[in-house]
Design an enzyme around this catalytic site. Structure first.
Site, PDB file in Angstrom:
ATOM      1  N   HIS A  21      -6.689   0.681   5.325  1.00 55.08           N
ATOM      2  CA  HIS A  21      -6.569   1.491   6.520  1.00 55.08           C
ATOM      3  C   HIS A  21      -7.187   1.054   7.681  1.00 55.08           C
ATOM      4  CE1 HIS A  21      -6.373   3.792   2.526  1.00 55.08           C
ATOM      5  NE2 HIS A  21      -5.672   4.651   3.228  1.00 55.08           N
ATOM      6  N   GLU A  76      -3.778  15.128   2.045  1.00 55.36           N
ATOM      7  CA  GLU A  76      -4.037  14.223   1.058  1.00 55.36           C
ATOM      8  C   GLU A  76      -4.679  14.774  -0.269  1.00 55.36           C
ATOM      9  OE1 GLU A  76      -3.477  11.423   3.664  1.00 55.36           O
ATOM     10  OE2 GLU A  76      -3.610  11.080   1.362  1.00 55.36           O
ATOM     11  N   HIS A  98       0.958  -1.222  -0.106  1.00 56.55           N
ATOM     12  CA  HIS A  98      -0.007  -0.102  -0.098  1.00 56.55           C
ATOM     13  C   HIS A  98       0.990   1.158   0.189  1.00 56.55           C
ATOM     14  CE1 HIS A  98      -3.927   1.818   0.277  1.00 56.55           C
ATOM     15  NE2 HIS A  98      -3.361   2.660   0.785  1.00 56.55           N
ATOM     16  N   ALA A  99       0.639   2.135  -0.955  1.00 54.41           N
ATOM     17  CA  ALA A  99       1.673   3.233  -1.261  1.00 54.41           C
ATOM     18  C   ALA A  99       1.533   4.211  -0.120  1.00 54.41           C
ATOM     19  CB  ALA A  99       1.100   4.143  -2.366  1.00 54.41           C
ATOM     20  N   HIS A 131       2.246  14.647  -1.300  1.00 63.44           N
ATOM     21  CA  HIS A 131       2.869  14.487   0.218  1.00 63.44           C
ATOM     22  C   HIS A 131       4.245  14.857   0.509  1.00 63.44           C
ATOM     23  CE1 HIS A 131      -0.682  12.410   1.612  1.00 63.44           C
ATOM     24  NE2 HIS A 131      -0.775  11.467   1.042  1.00 63.44           N
ATOM     25  N   TYR A 189      -9.699  11.650   3.551  1.00 59.55           N
ATOM     26  CA  TYR A 189      -9.823  11.521   1.787  1.00 59.55           C
ATOM     27  C   TYR A 189     -11.188  12.187   1.242  1.00 59.55           C
ATOM     28  CZ  TYR A 189      -6.140   8.147   2.692  1.00 59.55           C
ATOM     29  OH  TYR A 189      -4.879   7.487   2.858  1.00 59.55           O
ATOM     30  N   HIS A 205      -0.475  11.571  -6.382  1.00 61.62           N
ATOM     31  CA  HIS A 205      -0.731  11.697  -4.947  1.00 61.62           C
ATOM     32  C   HIS A 205       0.221  11.613  -3.815  1.00 61.62           C
ATOM     33  CE1 HIS A 205      -3.728  11.074  -1.835  1.00 61.62           C
ATOM     34  NE2 HIS A 205      -2.620  10.348  -1.070  1.00 61.62           N
ATOM     35  N   GLU A 206       0.982  10.575  -4.006  1.00 64.94           N
ATOM     36  CA  GLU A 206       2.334  10.411  -3.099  1.00 64.94           C
ATOM     37  C   GLU A 206       3.188  11.492  -3.153  1.00 64.94           C
ATOM     38  OE1 GLU A 206       0.156   7.386  -1.669  1.00 64.94           O
ATOM     39  OE2 GLU A 206       2.085   8.320  -0.821  1.00 64.94           O
TER      40      GLU A 206
HETATM   41  O1  LIG Z   1      -4.362   5.212   0.788  1.00 68.03           O
HETATM   42  C1  LIG Z   1      -4.231   5.997  -0.112  1.00 68.03           C
HETATM   43  C2  LIG Z   1      -2.996   6.368  -0.611  1.00 68.03           C
HETATM   44  C3  LIG Z   1      -1.799   6.227   0.519  1.00 68.03           C
HETATM   45  C4  LIG Z   1      -1.664   7.613   1.315  1.00 68.03           C
HETATM   46  O2  LIG Z   1      -0.704   8.495   0.670  1.00 68.03           O
HETATM   47  O3  LIG Z   1      -2.751   8.068   1.762  1.00 68.03           O
HETATM   48  C5  LIG Z   1      -0.810   7.151   2.654  1.00 68.03           C
HETATM   49  C6  LIG Z   1      -1.594   6.148   3.515  1.00 68.03           C
HETATM   50  C7  LIG Z   1      -0.730   5.719   4.761  1.00 68.03           C
HETATM   51  C8  LIG Z   1      -0.076   4.725   4.891  1.00 68.03           C
HETATM   52  C9  LIG Z   1       0.702   4.216   5.779  1.00 68.03           C
HETATM   53  C10 LIG Z   1       0.640   5.126   6.894  1.00 68.03           C
HETATM   54  C11 LIG Z   1      -0.329   6.247   7.182  1.00 68.03           C
HETATM   55  C12 LIG Z   1      -1.007   6.557   6.015  1.00 68.03           C
HETATM   56  N1  LIG Z   1      -0.615   8.244   3.500  1.00 68.03           N
HETATM   57  C13 LIG Z   1       0.659   8.765   3.425  1.00 68.03           C
HETATM   58  O4  LIG Z   1       1.489   8.418   3.077  1.00 68.03           O
HETATM   59  C14 LIG Z   1       0.718  10.193   4.249  1.00 68.03           C
HETATM   60  C15 LIG Z   1      -0.181  10.510   5.228  1.00 68.03           C
HETATM   61  C16 LIG Z   1      -0.201  11.436   5.824  1.00 68.03           C
HETATM   62  C17 LIG Z   1       0.828  12.524   5.639  1.00 68.03           C
HETATM   63  C18 LIG Z   1       1.779  12.426   4.597  1.00 68.03           C
HETATM   64  C19 LIG Z   1       1.570  11.086   3.943  1.00 68.03           C
HETATM   65  N2  LIG Z   1      -5.322   6.616  -0.920  1.00 68.03           N
HETATM   66  C20 LIG Z   1      -6.836   6.177  -0.479  1.00 68.03           C
HETATM   67  C21 LIG Z   1      -7.782   7.081  -0.883  1.00 68.03           C
HETATM   68  C22 LIG Z   1      -7.579   7.681  -2.229  1.00 68.03           C
HETATM   69  C23 LIG Z   1      -6.939   8.744  -2.390  1.00 68.03           C
HETATM   70  C24 LIG Z   1      -6.790   9.540  -3.754  1.00 68.03           C
HETATM   71  C25 LIG Z   1      -6.958   8.796  -5.027  1.00 68.03           C
HETATM   72  C26 LIG Z   1      -7.593   7.387  -4.762  1.00 68.03           C
HETATM   73  C27 LIG Z   1      -7.796   6.884  -3.528  1.00 68.03           C
HETATM   74  C28 LIG Z   1      -7.053   4.645  -0.836  1.00 68.03           C
HETATM   75  O5  LIG Z   1      -6.335   4.164  -1.565  1.00 68.03           O
HETATM   76  O6  LIG Z   1      -8.075   4.256  -0.582  1.00 68.03           O
HETATM   77 ZN   LIG Z   2      -2.155  10.239   0.832  1.00 64.08          ZN
END
Ligand SMILES: O=C(CCC(O)(O)[C@H](Cc1ccccc1)NC(=O)c1ccccc1)N[C@@H](Cc1ccccc1)C(=O)O
Ligand SMILES: [Zn+2]
Length: 591
Positions: A479, A377, A319-320, A353, A489, A349-350
């Site tokens: 999540h 996000e 998971h990214a 961040h 999100y 998206h990444e």
């Molecule tokens: O989960 C993600 C992308 C991963 C992330 O970049 O949000 C990631 C999730 C994560 C992973 C491990 C520990 C904590 C959070 N978040 C980050 O990398 C992050 C979070 C907060 C601050 C900086 C970076 N997107 C969501 C929703 C989404 C968003 C955008 C487009 C499509 C879908 C999903 O896939 O369901």
């Molecule tokens: Zn994110």
């Protein structure tokens, strides 16, 4: 008195120094586990998080000794950030170790989950890329069911007991942060007393758009799967929407495209035929950011990120995610990048961040965060709204032909709605369910029942087979076992259109919002960067005002963006049943 504040400021400076040694070491150990899941690496991460918790507790004890009355806003805010330290606040170290162990075990189960073909252990598919590709490309009702049900059997049901205990411990941790339960603690990060009411109001404003899209897509799926599986007045089976969680429907574009025969807006074939590598996808994204005058990815990023799933047998957390090592030099992305448009968007998206990390890296450590989690996000997604336009994709040779007429525009808006509109109910219900679990209104005896009640009420989907409390379907979404909040999100999907509208104005773009591409606009880049630099040093309404000129979240720019499609759908659907409560007793035929 003033000398007290001077001492507080000295303490904060000492904290800021020490944190930039303590955190990087612990995050490196977490990175090692994430990119090489072994028992030893998992235990090392748990041990390290206990050490960091002790450091945070020591700092909290020192911070609360100051009498903060009369202190400046900034000193007060920095101290406040040191008082509320999450899980680390737990009184009982054994409970904290149990919680960290549970969380690591749940993350490992999810990240190593696989579904094996007729129980032959050498023919197994993991979520990425195997099961994801099936969910995206298969049009076979039974094959989709095999992947959908197999994944829930592998990582959902087995997580139930861990999750039940996790909830108890998370609530104990929340109470140690002066919050009634973990959901309240997570919502407190927004500093918005009526946050739930605000997001409910936003959802209700956007519900009609979703219902129109749902009715249109249901009709198209009826044409493919027939009346045994699709009821034109009822919910849609959850496994045939192109995505393991039905949260994005973009992979149905070939089935639902309003005007077939127009050149596609899906660049997956182009990425593959042009031989794109994950590295090139990241480089193209980086170039968009620098075209706005934003900060480029540093060399350490390119040296140390993991942008492909390793092929050396290592298990990784696919998971990214984007990583800040809190030392002002180390920033990484970990992503099992597949050569698809979906993943090209995720790259942005990444990278959004990381851009936020780079913009606020001069802030004190306590302020190295988003204005609120939804802001973090939204950054990459805002740029992706420009990148996704057919005109832009054509300009960077990712589309070979582009047609600009009303029908092509509707096709494009449909592809964007399959992502952005389809997502809204899912983005909303994920934490509606969890808030209910944490505040006790959803007991463990009703985890799955309440989950599917919300999935029916908000998404208008139904499981292809009856579910029961032997299942635990929420844990099939990263999540939940990974303890990552989700309302961020939903908020991002609303505010990113507010930001897009403002950046487009700054870029001097005049046409319809959905055609705007801010590429190479330094004005837009500066407007965004100036907000990102704030980090979490000011309340988020000030950051919102810095970009948009007003302080509230608003669904108006999102509706403005999709208005031509909304009009088109209302015309298309004028004889359709809108909503899914028209056949309450109906269930899809068994797969
Ligand atoms: O989960 C993600 C992308 C991963 C992330 O970049 O949000 C990631 C999730 C994560 C992973 C491990 C520990 C904590 C959070 N978040 C980050 O990398 C992050 C979070 C907060 C601050 C900086 C970076 N997107 C969501 C929703 C989404 C968003 C955008 C487009 C499509 C879908 C999903 O896939 O369901
Ligand atoms: Zn994110």
């Amino acid at each position: 008195d003033n000398s007290n504040e001077t001492q507080a400021i000295m303490f904060l400076e000492e904290y800021n120094e020490r944190a930039q040694t303590v955190y990087p070491e612990s995050i490196e150990i977490s990175w090692t586990y994430n990119t090489d899941i072994t028992e030893a690496n998992q235990q090392a991460m748990i041990d390290s998080s206990l050490e960091v918790a002790q450091f945070a507790k020591d700092m909290q004890v020192q911070a609360q000794q100051f009498n903060r009355t009369g202190f400046s806003y900034d000193t007060n805010r920095q101290l406040e950030k040191l008082l509320y330290i999450g899980d680390a606040a737990m009184e009982d170290p054994d409970q904290l170790e149990e919680l960290n162990t549970l969380q690591a075990q749940m993350e490992t189960r999810y990240s190593t989950g696989e579904v094996c073909l007729n129980n032959s252990p050498d023919q197994c598919l993991e979520l990425e890329p195997g099961l994801t590709r099936i969910m995206a490309t298969s049009r076979n009702y039974d094959e989709l069911f095999w992947a959908w049900d197999g994944w829930r059997e592998a990582v959902g049901a087995p997580a139930r007991e861990d999750y039940r205990r996790y909830v108890e411990l998370k609530n104990i941790a929340a109470q140690a942060n002066d919050q009634p339960d973990c959901g309240a603690y997570w919502r407190s990060w927004y500093e918005t007393p009526d946050l739930q009411a605000q997001v409910e109001q936003l959802y209700n404003q956007l519900k009609p758009l979703y219902q129109q899209l749902h009715a249109y897509v249901r009709r198209k799926l009826y044409n493919v799967y027939g009346e045994d599986f699709i009821n034109l007045r009822g919910p849609i089976p959850a496994h045939i929407l192109g995505n393991m969680w039905a949260q994005s429907w973009t992979n149905l574009l070939d089935l639902v495209e309003p005007y077939p025969g127009k050149p596609t807006v899906d660049i997956t074939p182009s990425l593959v035929s042009k031989g794109y590598t994950p590295l090139q996808m990241f480089q193209v994204s980086d170039e968009f950011f620098t075209s706005l005058g934003l900060i480029e990815m540093p060399q350490e990023f390119w040296d140390k990120s993991m942008i492909e799933k390793p092929d050396d047998g290592r298990s990784v957390v696919c998971h990214a995610s984007a990583w800040d090592f809190y030392n002002q030099i180390d920033f990484r992305i970990k992503q099992c990048t597949d050569i698809t448009m979906d993943d090209f968007i995720t790259v942005h998206h990444e990278m959004g961040h990381v851009e936020y990390y780079l913009q606020y890296k001069e802030q004190p450590v306590v302020y190295r965060d988003g204005a609120n989690p939804g802001f973090h996000e939204a950054v990459g997604d805002v740029l992706a709204l420009s990148v996704s336009t057919p005109q832009h994709l054509y300009a960077v040779d990712l589309l070979d032909t582009v047609v600009e007429d009303d029908e092509a525009d509707i096709n494009y808006l449909m592809s964007m709605a399959l992502d952005k509109i389809a997502f809204l109910p899912f983005g909303y219900l994920m934490d509606l369910w969890r808030w209910g679990v944490f505040d006790g209104s959803t007991p463990s005896s009703k985890y799955n029942e309440d989950w599917w009640k919300l999935r029916l009420e908000y998404q208008g989907i139904i499981p292809p087979m009856e579910r029961n409390e032997g299942d635990f379907d929420p844990a099939a979404k990263y999540h939940i076992p990974a303890s990552v909040p989700y309302i961020r999100y939903f908020i991002s999907f609303v505010i990113q259109f507010q930001f897009h509208k403002s950046l487009c104005a700054a870029a001097g773009q005049e046409g319809p919002l959905y055609k705007c591409d801010i590429y190479q606009s330094e004005e837009a880049g500066t407007l965004l960067a100036d907000m990102l630099k704030f980090g979490s040093s000011r309340p988020w309404p000030e950051a919102m005002e810095a970009i948009t000129g007003q302080r509230e979240m608003s669904a108006v720019p999102l509706v403005e963006y999709f208005q031509p499609l909304i009009d088109w759908l209302e015309e298309q659907n004028k004889n359709e049943y809108i909503g899914w409560d028209g056949a309450p007793e109906w269930r899809p035929a068994a797969p």
